[in-house]
Write a protein that holds these residues in place. Structure first.
Motif, PDB file in Angstrom:
ATOM      1  N   ILE A 135      -7.579 -31.788 -26.140  1.00 14.29           N
ATOM      2  CA  ILE A 135      -8.784 -30.770 -26.186  1.00 14.29           C
ATOM      3  C   ILE A 135      -9.127 -30.018 -27.488  1.00 14.29           C
ATOM      4  O   ILE A 135     -10.220 -30.083 -27.695  1.00 14.29           O
ATOM      5  CB  ILE A 135      -8.392 -29.775 -25.148  1.00 14.29           C
ATOM      6  N   PRO A 136      -8.296 -29.501 -28.241  1.00 16.38           N
ATOM      7  CA  PRO A 136      -8.601 -29.150 -29.546  1.00 16.38           C
ATOM      8  C   PRO A 136      -9.605 -30.092 -30.407  1.00 16.38           C
ATOM      9  O   PRO A 136     -10.576 -29.855 -31.211  1.00 16.38           O
ATOM     10  CB  PRO A 136      -7.546 -28.773 -30.186  1.00 16.38           C
ATOM     11  N   LEU A 137      -9.038 -31.507 -30.485  1.00 19.56           N
ATOM     12  CA  LEU A 137      -9.468 -32.374 -31.257  1.00 19.56           C
ATOM     13  C   LEU A 137     -11.073 -32.841 -30.625  1.00 19.56           C
ATOM     14  O   LEU A 137     -12.001 -32.771 -31.682  1.00 19.56           O
ATOM     15  CB  LEU A 137      -8.733 -33.671 -31.220  1.00 19.56           C
ATOM     16  N   GLN A 172      -7.651 -34.926 -40.855  1.00 16.01           N
ATOM     17  CA  GLN A 172      -6.424 -34.566 -41.800  1.00 16.01           C
ATOM     18  C   GLN A 172      -5.736 -33.310 -40.986  1.00 16.01           C
ATOM     19  O   GLN A 172      -4.691 -33.017 -41.547  1.00 16.01           O
ATOM     20  CB  GLN A 172      -6.954 -34.165 -43.264  1.00 16.01           C
ATOM     21  N   THR A 173      -6.062 -32.798 -39.927  1.00 10.79           N
ATOM     22  CA  THR A 173      -5.476 -31.598 -39.559  1.00 10.79           C
ATOM     23  C   THR A 173      -4.993 -31.980 -38.048  1.00 10.79           C
ATOM     24  O   THR A 173      -5.913 -32.354 -37.186  1.00 10.79           O
ATOM     25  CB  THR A 173      -6.317 -30.529 -39.579  1.00 10.79           C
ATOM     26  N   GLY A 174      -3.918 -31.522 -37.615  1.00 11.28           N
ATOM     27  CA  GLY A 174      -3.586 -31.755 -36.180  1.00 11.28           C
ATOM     28  C   GLY A 174      -2.921 -33.107 -35.713  1.00 11.28           C
ATOM     29  O   GLY A 174      -2.588 -33.771 -36.663  1.00 11.28           O
ATOM     30  N   GLU A 230       2.612 -27.480 -29.900  1.00  9.99           N
ATOM     31  CA  GLU A 230       2.118 -27.411 -31.501  1.00  9.99           C
ATOM     32  C   GLU A 230       1.030 -28.190 -31.890  1.00  9.99           C
ATOM     33  O   GLU A 230       0.944 -29.561 -31.443  1.00  9.99           O
ATOM     34  CB  GLU A 230       3.453 -27.768 -32.478  1.00  9.99           C
ATOM     35  N   ASP A 231       0.081 -27.680 -32.572  1.00 13.73           N
ATOM     36  CA  ASP A 231      -1.100 -28.438 -33.084  1.00 13.73           C
ATOM     37  C   ASP A 231      -1.795 -27.452 -34.309  1.00 13.73           C
ATOM     38  O   ASP A 231      -2.098 -26.547 -33.906  1.00 13.73           O
ATOM     39  CB  ASP A 231      -1.986 -28.792 -31.989  1.00 13.73           C
ATOM     40  N   ARG A 232      -2.022 -28.404 -35.308  1.00  9.18           N
ATOM     41  CA  ARG A 232      -2.355 -27.302 -36.541  1.00  9.18           C
ATOM     42  C   ARG A 232      -3.703 -27.241 -36.284  1.00  9.18           C
ATOM     43  O   ARG A 232      -4.476 -26.327 -37.072  1.00  9.18           O
ATOM     44  CB  ARG A 232      -2.031 -27.917 -37.878  1.00  9.18           C
ATOM     45  N   LEU A 233      -4.826 -27.881 -35.656  1.00  9.87           N
ATOM     46  CA  LEU A 233      -5.991 -28.121 -35.852  1.00  9.87           C
ATOM     47  C   LEU A 233      -6.646 -26.753 -35.285  1.00  9.87           C
ATOM     48  O   LEU A 233      -7.577 -26.194 -35.783  1.00  9.87           O
ATOM     49  CB  LEU A 233      -6.594 -29.328 -34.907  1.00  9.87           C
ATOM     50  N   PRO A 234      -6.050 -26.072 -34.107  1.00 13.06           N
ATOM     51  CA  PRO A 234      -6.771 -25.066 -33.650  1.00 13.06           C
ATOM     52  C   PRO A 234      -6.592 -23.606 -34.846  1.00 13.06           C
ATOM     53  O   PRO A 234      -7.431 -22.559 -34.588  1.00 13.06           O
ATOM     54  CB  PRO A 234      -5.966 -24.460 -32.525  1.00 13.06           C
ATOM     55  N   CYS A 235      -5.653 -23.764 -35.783  1.00 14.65           N
ATOM     56  CA  CYS A 235      -5.534 -22.715 -36.628  1.00 14.65           C
ATOM     57  C   CYS A 235      -5.957 -23.098 -37.912  1.00 14.65           C
ATOM     58  O   CYS A 235      -5.882 -22.377 -38.918  1.00 14.65           O
ATOM     59  CB  CYS A 235      -3.961 -22.583 -36.846  1.00 14.65           C
ATOM     60  N   LEU A 236      -7.329 -24.114 -37.974  1.00 15.64           N
ATOM     61  CA  LEU A 236      -7.776 -24.549 -39.372  1.00 15.64           C
ATOM     62  C   LEU A 236      -8.405 -23.485 -39.796  1.00 15.64           C
ATOM     63  O   LEU A 236      -8.631 -23.298 -41.247  1.00 15.64           O
ATOM     64  CB  LEU A 236      -8.801 -25.719 -38.766  1.00 15.64           C
ATOM     65  N   LYS A 237      -9.240 -22.457 -39.175  1.00 16.31           N
ATOM     66  CA  LYS A 237     -10.048 -21.387 -39.570  1.00 16.31           C
ATOM     67  C   LYS A 237      -9.071 -20.045 -39.409  1.00 16.31           C
ATOM     68  O   LYS A 237      -9.814 -18.986 -39.695  1.00 16.31           O
ATOM     69  CB  LYS A 237     -11.074 -21.168 -39.062  1.00 16.31           C
ATOM     70  N   GLU A 246       1.809 -11.027 -25.552  1.00 16.27           N
ATOM     71  CA  GLU A 246       0.644 -11.815 -25.354  1.00 16.27           C
ATOM     72  C   GLU A 246       0.278 -12.540 -26.422  1.00 16.27           C
ATOM     73  O   GLU A 246       0.821 -12.279 -27.611  1.00 16.27           O
ATOM     74  CB  GLU A 246      -0.621 -10.761 -24.929  1.00 16.27           C
ATOM     75  N   ASN A 247      -0.406 -13.716 -26.170  1.00  9.62           N
ATOM     76  CA  ASN A 247      -0.877 -14.694 -27.228  1.00  9.62           C
ATOM     77  C   ASN A 247      -2.020 -15.084 -27.274  1.00  9.62           C
ATOM     78  O   ASN A 247      -2.779 -15.175 -25.954  1.00  9.62           O
ATOM     79  CB  ASN A 247       0.230 -16.036 -27.080  1.00  9.62           C
ATOM     80  N   PRO A 248      -2.774 -15.475 -28.118  1.00  2.15           N
ATOM     81  CA  PRO A 248      -4.423 -15.940 -28.175  1.00  2.15           C
ATOM     82  C   PRO A 248      -4.074 -17.327 -27.777  1.00  2.15           C
ATOM     83  O   PRO A 248      -2.961 -18.039 -27.656  1.00  2.15           O
ATOM     84  CB  PRO A 248      -4.807 -15.823 -29.512  1.00  2.15           C
ATOM     85  N   LYS A 249      -5.247 -18.149 -27.293  1.00  2.00           N
ATOM     86  CA  LYS A 249      -5.186 -19.445 -26.891  1.00  2.00           C
ATOM     87  C   LYS A 249      -4.670 -20.378 -27.870  1.00  2.00           C
ATOM     88  O   LYS A 249      -3.966 -21.291 -27.892  1.00  2.00           O
ATOM     89  CB  LYS A 249      -6.603 -19.938 -26.345  1.00  2.00           C
ATOM     90  N   GLY A 250      -5.096 -20.027 -29.107  1.00  2.00           N
ATOM     91  CA  GLY A 250      -4.473 -20.740 -30.107  1.00  2.00           C
ATOM     92  C   GLY A 250      -4.078 -19.761 -31.650  1.00  2.00           C
ATOM     93  O   GLY A 250      -4.823 -18.875 -31.742  1.00  2.00           O
TER      94      GLY A 250
END
Length: 622
Positions: free
Chosen positions: A183-185, A209-211, A229-236, A316-320
């Motif tokens: 989904i993130p990609l 290059q991310t995720g 774990e997936d680095r793409l949602p934390c790109l920003k 609590e946690n955010p979606k990403g």
């Protein structure tokens, strides 16, 4: 001398000393004593007559009470007066702490042929589930519930807590793995779908290059819902200061150079398959080490107060976002524990028919998602947790469902019988509830849904709602490429069902329904059922996305919320409330009848005694 004497403690007195005299001469008279004494007095006679009349009136009232519905209606009004959400009332407390346990039941769709789907072939889906979670909703944590100054509404912000019920689940969701869309990609690619030129090339390069870098990942069911774990949602997102610099993707997962991407799908090129396996193995390894929910939230507390005033900031946690310096994303990750948006509803004290009607959502009388000033964008509908009494089979029940980003009409279908002889009216969405305004079938076409089509987003065929407009954020103005439908594309356009293999829509298993007790307005069962689908668009400028179907709507998860029957305690309490008018009427009627009959009978006995022949005694006075 007198023949009658009275003897007292101080001596005796002779009756003759009080002889009567008329005109100075003594006259002989008689004393007539009638048997019966005070029972024959005028006062007793009037009292018995009044008792007889009152007894007759009580009997008449008893007949009226037992024969008519006036008393029953009055008692029902008294029962209904307890239904509003009045602070401190029993009904208010049962709304806060429902006497029935809701569950969230989830099913995933495992894509058994992901490589073929990437090359443009039809997806083959395998349903995996159920996975069952006990759902606890807290509406009053940390003063998140207030009664508003208007005297008509209250505002609450719910928190939901989910606890796995392994006994009801088909398997352990932590160790059950599925092939699911990334989904993130796909969301990231969708955000640049309409871009062109060098700018798009730069963005795509950064995404690649991310995720995890592949359209499908192998992930546990827990990971899909609660986080992997997936680095793409934390790109920003800037990582915490104490975290080391992110590891480059190339150092952990080998990918080919960009210039070799043109022939990565050739049948004789095994590099992509090795690359895909490597990515999926990495994702699987990450998912295995990641718990589906935080340790604090996974353990069900012993005391309810812990959920009302717990350390929510730790739970609590955010979606990403980052967890222990690792970027984690989960579909429902932000729905567990996190305080939801405020909902303002009518509590029904001044007008019971408005009880549960949604006035505002997120402090606004409009949604700001759909066509401006349209009926689609206006707030309305009943909150599913509470409904008004008195809805009958001719009424359309409109509900606001925030997860679906819209209101939904329900119409009467049939009566359903539950425990304790409780009768409920079943309401279901009509055939055209999710109908497109351009459907050629008049039974499915729904012109009212036209305002759900928003500029910049594709307008879906019957049965699907594009959720992009309600998922827009400042950092993601295009929203998420997601569509909502009923499970297995139930009641959806055949186009969507034909595009995939493995679905079997079924009314009993996949229909949304509400079973409502009409007198009290209490749901005996409610099953919101929905399916999440990712919209994958072919993009020929991105090699990995260039062979997909032109537009593929791919199901990956469906779930049902709520409960399917009242608990025994709930059924007993509702039965008691429904029986109060009829039993109360009988009780009042019987009491009036008994009182009236007793009074009438006692009066008649006195009359018969009074009318019997009686003797008189004359006593000479001298």
């Amino acid at each position: 001398m007198s023949s009658y004497q009275m003897t007292g403690r101080g001596g005796d007195a002779r009756y003759g000393e009080n002889d009567a005299f008329i005109n100075g001469s003594k006259k002989e008279h008689e004393l007539k004593i009638t048997q019966g004494g005070c029972c024959r007095s005028k006062h007793t006679k009037n009292c018995c007559l009044a008792t007889c009349i009152l007894g007759a009136i009580f009997i008449l009232l008893a007949i009226v009470v037992l024969a008519s519905g006036a008393m029953e209606n009055l008692l029902m009004k008294l029962v209904l007066s307890t239904m509003p959400l009045k602070d401190g009332s029993d009904r208010y407390n049962s709304w806060l702490n429902p006497p029935v346990q809701p569950y969230l039941t989830g099913y995933a769709f495992n894509v058994t042929n992901p490589e073929e789907v990437v090359s443009g072939m039809k997806p083959k889906l395998q349903e995996v589930g159920p996975f069952v979670y006990k759902a606890v909703t807290v509406k009053d944590s940390r003063d998140s519930l207030v009664f508003n100054d208007d005297g008509e509404t209250l505002t609450y912000r719910p928190r939901k807590f989910y606890f796995l019920d392994r006994e009801k689940s088909v398997a352990d969701p932590d160790t059950t793995f599925i092939n699911a869309p990334n989904i993130p990609l796909i969301t990231a690619y969708n955000s640049v779908l309409k871009d062109e030129g060098f700018g798009k090339t730069v963005k795509v390069g950064l995404i690649e290059q991310t995720g995890l870098g592949t359209p499908f990942i192998n992930v546990s069911f827990s990971g899909l819902l609660w986080g992997y774990e997936d680095r793409l949602p934390c790109l920003k997102i800037t990582p915490p200061d104490h975290c080391p610099p992110p590891q480059s993707k190339q150092s952990s997962i080998p990918f080919e150079d960009e210039e070799e991407d043109d022939d990565w799908l050739n049948s004789d090129d095994d590099d992509w398959k090795r690359k895909k396996r490597s990515v999926m193995q990495a994702a699987a390894s990450q998912a295995r080490t990641k718990r589906s929910v935080s340790d604090e939230a996974r353990q069900e507390p012993d005391l309810e107060v812990e959920l009302r005033d717990g350390p929510f900031e730790d739970w609590e946690n955010p979606k990403g976002g980052y967890v222990n310096c690792t970027c984690t994303w989960g579909l429902f990750r932000d729905r567990n524990v996190t305080l939801r948006k405020p909902v303002r509803i009518y509590h029904g004290v001044s007008d019971p028919s408005m009880k549960g009607w949604v006035k505002e959502f997120d402090d606004s009388p409009v949604l700001n998602w759909w066509e401006k000033d349209s009926e689609c964008d206006k707030l309305g509908g009943f909150d599913g947790a509470t409904l008004p009494p008195g809805l009958d089979q001719s009424d359309t029940v409109q509900m606001f469902i925030s997860l679906m980003c819209r209101k939904l009409d329900l119409v009467f279908e049939k009566e359903v019988l539950y425990e304790n002889n409780l009768v409920a009216n079943r309401y279901v969405p009509p055939l055209n509830a999710m109908g497109s305004h351009f459907d050629s079938d008049p039974d499915r076409r729904n012109e009212k849904n036209k305002c759900y089509c928003v500029d910049g987003f594709p307008c879906m065929k019957t049965g699907l709602l594009h959720m992009g407009p309600c998922k827009r954020t400042p950092s993601l103005p295009t929203g998420a490429p997601m569509a909502l439908s009923y499970p297995h594309f139930y009641q959806a356009d055949k186009h969507y069902l034909d595009a995939v293999d493995g679905l079997s829509p079924d009314k009993e298993s996949h229909e949304f329904y509400l079973d409502l007790n009409p007198e009290l307005g209490i749901p005996l069962a409610i099953r919101p059922r929905f399916q999440l689908n990712v919209i994958i668009n072919r993009d020929e400028s991105i090699p990995i996305m260039s062979k997909f179907q032109r537009e593929l709507v791919l199901p990956f998860l469906w779930a049902q919320d709520g409960f399917d029957a009242p608990s025994p305690e709930m059924a007993s309490a509702i039965r008691t409330g429904l029986d109060i008018p009829s039993k109360g009427k009988r009780l009042v009627g019987v009491v009036l009848l008994a009182l009236g009959a007793g009074m009438l009978i006692s009066s008649l006995v006195w009359i018969l005694w009074y009318m019997r022949p009686r003797a008189s005694t004359t006593i000479p006075t001298s």
